[in-house]
Design an enzyme around this catalytic site. Structure first.
Site, PDB file in Angstrom:
ATOM      1  N   LYS A 102      15.713   5.490  11.686  1.00 43.61           N
ATOM      2  CA  LYS A 102      15.529   4.762  10.648  1.00 43.61           C
ATOM      3  C   LYS A 102      15.266   3.203  10.810  1.00 43.61           C
ATOM      4  O   LYS A 102      15.961   2.761  11.846  1.00 43.61           O
ATOM      5  CB  LYS A 102      16.327   4.830   9.483  1.00 43.61           C
ATOM      6  CG  LYS A 102      15.900   4.639   8.159  1.00 43.61           C
ATOM      7  CD  LYS A 102      15.216   6.005   7.582  1.00 43.61           C
ATOM      8  CE  LYS A 102      14.675   5.661   6.166  1.00 43.61           C
ATOM      9  NZ  LYS A 102      13.921   6.776   5.657  1.00 43.61           N
ATOM     10  N   ASN A 216       5.707   6.476  -5.684  1.00 43.72           N
ATOM     11  CA  ASN A 216       5.012   7.427  -4.968  1.00 43.72           C
ATOM     12  C   ASN A 216       5.777   8.918  -5.156  1.00 43.72           C
ATOM     13  O   ASN A 216       4.933   9.929  -5.864  1.00 43.72           O
ATOM     14  CB  ASN A 216       4.743   7.234  -3.598  1.00 43.72           C
ATOM     15  CG  ASN A 216       4.238   8.574  -2.848  1.00 43.72           C
ATOM     16  OD1 ASN A 216       4.753   9.473  -2.426  1.00 43.72           O
ATOM     17  ND2 ASN A 216       2.973   8.288  -3.001  1.00 43.72           N
ATOM     18  N   SER A 344       4.980  14.770   7.797  1.00 39.35           N
ATOM     19  CA  SER A 344       4.649  13.917   8.802  1.00 39.35           C
ATOM     20  C   SER A 344       4.479  14.667  10.103  1.00 39.35           C
ATOM     21  O   SER A 344       3.766  14.544  10.997  1.00 39.35           O
ATOM     22  CB  SER A 344       5.857  12.934   8.864  1.00 39.35           C
ATOM     23  OG  SER A 344       5.581  11.963   7.986  1.00 39.35           O
TER      24      SER A 344
END
Length: 411
Positions: A102, A216, A344
């Site tokens: 992250k 989103n 992803s």
């Protein structure tokens, strides 16, 4: 309890259930690498300003590390550390060949112009380009960043390493992004919700939903639930909250938000105090905003029968215990919001192969991964007589520990 302490607590609890060696447990707690960089850029007015950027690479036993980059004023090492660790468990639950990472920069994106954001992103990439890579660490968008941010990272990285579309995911389609990626986290949440409800003999079309957050993830969750016949009775975001016991027309609300940049004054619903949203009457509560929103102050008032954690770490450990006593069923974040990282992964695979999939294939594969993961979690719940959160953590920790041992971690 902060996110890092809470995530580490869940790991230790899972390690005890699995009977892991204390040395392995300790090695799984400690991140592989922590990076802190100073990013100094000229502002549009010519003045210089500095921001601190972070990247925490938690674990690479199961594959290259993967995780978002957030631009937010509250980005700090502890938060980034906790989210990197969560990504390790999330990728392991979904059974995709990644570890967790992250990153973030402590800034307020809306106070920066587009050219300032681009300069900041490029300087950050220059500082970390030799520590990320297609088979090392693959960034993605997160809070305050988007496909454009990924395009800048890709371009800057490619200056040093040659054209490398697989170095980031969540890119624009024109640069090798995947169809279905924008809706992926929200769609994954809905697939996870369907798997959970089916276990209890229920369907989306027969239930009421409250959704906190309309960015989103929240807007896609609301849209897909509405399409499936579920009744969205209350929604909130940073601008306010609205409710309609007969169900909100989500498409009308999206149109209103598009025009006004706000949920308030929407004709198809009444105003609601945002603080009341989490305790509003519904069958399924879906927090899609920030962490720590369910805590000991409000957990007692929650009226939902199911909570689906679309946000990272929305439930404090104290709230977890209160809700557990109330027999509220919680679908944990490390599974519920894994749709984004799963697609992803599909994007990364497509970039490496140089062969792109159509959207139908992306969505079909996402449903397969999310449904399979749910049954794997249920199997761990059965084996260890634990709730869904510990089922997910034991599944993830067991997979990472096994990979660590097989690679010969003490060598």
């Amino acid at each position: 309890m902060n996110a890092l302490a809470s995530t580490s607590r869940n790991l230790r609890h899972a390690a005890r259930i699995l009977g892991l060696d204390s040395k392995i447990e300790k090695s799984l707690l400690i991140p592989f690498r922590e990076i802190k960089v100073e990013c100094t850029i000229p502002k549009d007015d010519g003045s210089l300003v500095s921001y601190v950027g972070f990247r925490v690479q938690h674990d690479n036993a199961r594959g290259p590390m993967k995780g978002g980059i957030r631009y937010h004023p509250e980005v700090n090492p502890d938060e980034v550390n906790a989210l990197a660790q969560l990504m390790t468990w999330k990728t392991a639950v979904a059974d995709i060949p990644y570890g967790g990472a992250k990153g973030g920069i402590g800034c307020t994106p809306r106070e920066l112009s587009m050219s300032e954001l681009e300069r900041l992103t490029r300087v950050f990439t220059q500082k970390i380009h030799d520590l990320i890579g297609i088979h090392t660490d693959i960034p993605a968008p997160d809070m305050g960043t988007n496909a454009q941010t990924m395009a800048w990272i890709l371009d800057e990285y490619s200056k040093f390493h040659g054209y490398s579309p697989a170095v980031v995911t969540g890119k624009p389609l024109d640069l090798g992004g995947s169809l279905g990626r924008e809706a992926a986290t929200g769609r994954g949440v809905v697939f996870a919700t369907e798997a959970l409800l089916a276990e209890h003999g229920k369907k989306i079309k027969d239930l009421t939903f409250v959704i906190q957050g309309f960015g989103n993830v929240g807007s896609w969750v609301a849209r897909l639930i509405h399409e499936k016949g579920g009744k969205v009775v209350a929604v909130s975001d940073i601008t306010g909250a609205v409710k309609n016991p007969n169900g909100i027309n989500v498409f009308d609300l999206l149109e209103h938000r598009e025009k006004t940049n706000s949920l308030v004054n929407f004709q198809g619903a009444d105003g609601l105090d945002p603080n009341e949203l989490l305790v509003h009457e519904c069958d399924v509560l879906i927090p899609c905003a920030l962490g720590g929103v369910l805590n000991r102050e409000n957990a007692g008032g929650v009226r939902a029968k199911f909570i689906v954690e679309a946000a990272n770490h929305p439930t404090d450990p104290e709230a977890d215990e209160i809700l557990s006593k109330k027999e509220v069923i919680i679908l944990p974040d490390i599974y519920a919001n894994a749709g984004g990282v799963t697609v992803s992964y599909f994007e990364w695979v497509q970039n490496i192969q140089g062969f792109m999939w159509d959207e139908e294939k992306v969505n079909k594969e996402l449903q397969r991964y999310m449904t399979r993961a749910f049954y794997n979690i249920k199997s761990m719940c059965k084996s260890h007589n634990c709730n869904l959160r510990m089922g997910a953590f034991t599944l993830a920790v067991n997979r990472v520990a096994r990979a660590t041992l097989l690679r010969g971690w003490e060598a």
